[in-house]
Design a protein around this motif. Sequence first.
Motif, PDB file in Angstrom:
ATOM      1  N   ARG A  63      36.321  32.067  54.368  1.00 27.19           N
ATOM      2  CA  ARG A  63      35.690  31.461  55.549  1.00 27.19           C
ATOM      3  C   ARG A  63      35.316  30.009  55.275  1.00 27.19           C
ATOM      4  N   LYS A  64      34.778  29.766  54.104  1.00 23.38           N
ATOM      5  CA  LYS A  64      34.389  28.400  53.742  1.00 23.38           C
ATOM      6  C   LYS A  64      35.617  27.495  53.698  1.00 23.38           C
ATOM      7  N   GLU A  65      36.700  28.001  53.114  1.00 16.16           N
ATOM      8  CA  GLU A  65      37.937  27.226  53.054  1.00 16.16           C
ATOM      9  C   GLU A  65      38.479  26.956  54.455  1.00 16.16           C
ATOM     10  N   CYS A  66      38.367  27.928  55.352  1.00 13.48           N
ATOM     11  CA  CYS A  66      38.820  27.741  56.734  1.00 13.48           C
ATOM     12  C   CYS A  66      38.026  26.637  57.420  1.00 13.48           C
ATOM     13  N   VAL A  67      36.729  26.607  57.198  1.00 14.52           N
ATOM     14  CA  VAL A  67      35.893  25.558  57.787  1.00 14.52           C
ATOM     15  C   VAL A  67      36.292  24.194  57.234  1.00 14.52           C
ATOM     16  N   GLN A  68      36.528  24.120  55.929  1.00 13.20           N
ATOM     17  CA  GLN A  68      36.933  22.853  55.317  1.00 13.20           C
ATOM     18  C   GLN A  68      38.284  22.391  55.869  1.00 13.20           C
ATOM     19  N   LEU A  69      39.236  23.331  56.006  1.00 12.63           N
ATOM     20  CA  LEU A  69      40.545  22.978  56.546  1.00 12.63           C
ATOM     21  C   LEU A  69      40.438  22.547  58.012  1.00 12.63           C
ATOM     22  N   HIS A  70      39.546  23.189  58.734  1.00  9.65           N
ATOM     23  CA  HIS A  70      39.324  22.802  60.132  1.00  9.65           C
ATOM     24  C   HIS A  70      38.820  21.358  60.199  1.00  9.65           C
ATOM     25  N   GLY A  80      52.761  14.971  59.989  1.00  7.52           N
ATOM     26  CA  GLY A  80      53.121  15.746  58.800  1.00  7.52           C
ATOM     27  C   GLY A  80      51.890  16.335  58.120  1.00  7.52           C
ATOM     28  N   GLU A  81      50.886  15.517  57.971  1.00  5.88           N
ATOM     29  CA  GLU A  81      49.630  15.968  57.359  1.00  5.88           C
ATOM     30  C   GLU A  81      48.964  17.025  58.245  1.00  5.88           C
ATOM     31  N   HIS A  82      48.995  16.784  59.536  1.00  4.72           N
ATOM     32  CA  HIS A  82      48.405  17.718  60.498  1.00  4.72           C
ATOM     33  C   HIS A  82      49.080  19.092  60.398  1.00  4.72           C
ATOM     34  N   GLU A  83      50.400  19.112  60.339  1.00  3.28           N
ATOM     35  CA  GLU A  83      51.147  20.378  60.257  1.00  3.28           C
ATOM     36  C   GLU A  83      50.889  21.107  58.942  1.00  3.28           C
ATOM     37  N   GLU A  84      50.802  20.366  57.836  1.00  3.17           N
ATOM     38  CA  GLU A  84      50.541  20.974  56.525  1.00  3.17           C
ATOM     39  C   GLU A  84      49.164  21.645  56.503  1.00  3.17           C
ATOM     40  N   ILE A  85      48.176  20.958  57.031  1.00  2.00           N
ATOM     41  CA  ILE A  85      46.818  21.524  57.074  1.00  2.00           C
ATOM     42  C   ILE A  85      46.782  22.712  58.022  1.00  2.00           C
ATOM     43  N   ARG A  86      47.443  22.616  59.169  1.00  2.00           N
ATOM     44  CA  ARG A  86      47.505  23.718  60.132  1.00  2.00           C
ATOM     45  C   ARG A  86      48.143  24.957  59.487  1.00  2.00           C
ATOM     46  N   ARG A  87      49.211  24.751  58.695  1.00  2.00           N
ATOM     47  CA  ARG A  87      49.882  25.864  58.013  1.00  2.00           C
ATOM     48  C   ARG A  87      48.930  26.538  57.012  1.00  2.00           C
ATOM     49  N   LYS A  88      48.231  25.719  56.213  1.00  2.00           N
ATOM     50  CA  LYS A  88      47.276  26.265  55.238  1.00  2.00           C
ATOM     51  C   LYS A  88      46.156  27.032  55.943  1.00  2.00           C
ATOM     52  N   LEU A  89      45.668  26.473  57.045  1.00  2.00           N
ATOM     53  CA  LEU A  89      44.600  27.128  57.806  1.00  2.00           C
ATOM     54  C   LEU A  89      45.074  28.473  58.349  1.00  2.00           C
TER      55      LEU A  89
END
Length: 126
Positions: A63-70, A80-89
């Motif tokens: 959950r904490k990681e999800c908040v950080q990725l958000h 490109g950066e947006h898509e990479e973060i969206r994929r990780k999230l």
Amino acid sequence: MSMFSRLAEQKIEEAIRNGELDDLPLAGKKLSIDDLSHIPEDMRMSYHIMKNAGYVPEEVTLRKECVQLHDLLSAARNDGEHEEIRRKLSEKQLRLQMLLEQRGLSGSSVFTQYETKVRERLTPDE
């Protein structure tokens, strides 16, 4: 009040009157008390034991990681950066959902109440 509670209260009052509690190490200082009011009563002891042992459940970490990725997602500079973060999230959210279902927590009313409180604390106001 039970007989045991009354007896304990009497012994404490007697010790106070006799000055037996005057030289305690934290006398006159504020006690550090964990606020566990956001955790269901039947889960508080387990939470306290895990916290004291330094254990953080995987779902809390996810959950904490999800908040950080958000947060990172809103600060992304390019597509490109947006898509990479969206994929990780998405991966973290999927893992979290699978973990909750595996542990039988996704349908638990107690966990739902707890989950709401955790989400409120971890999710930034938008």
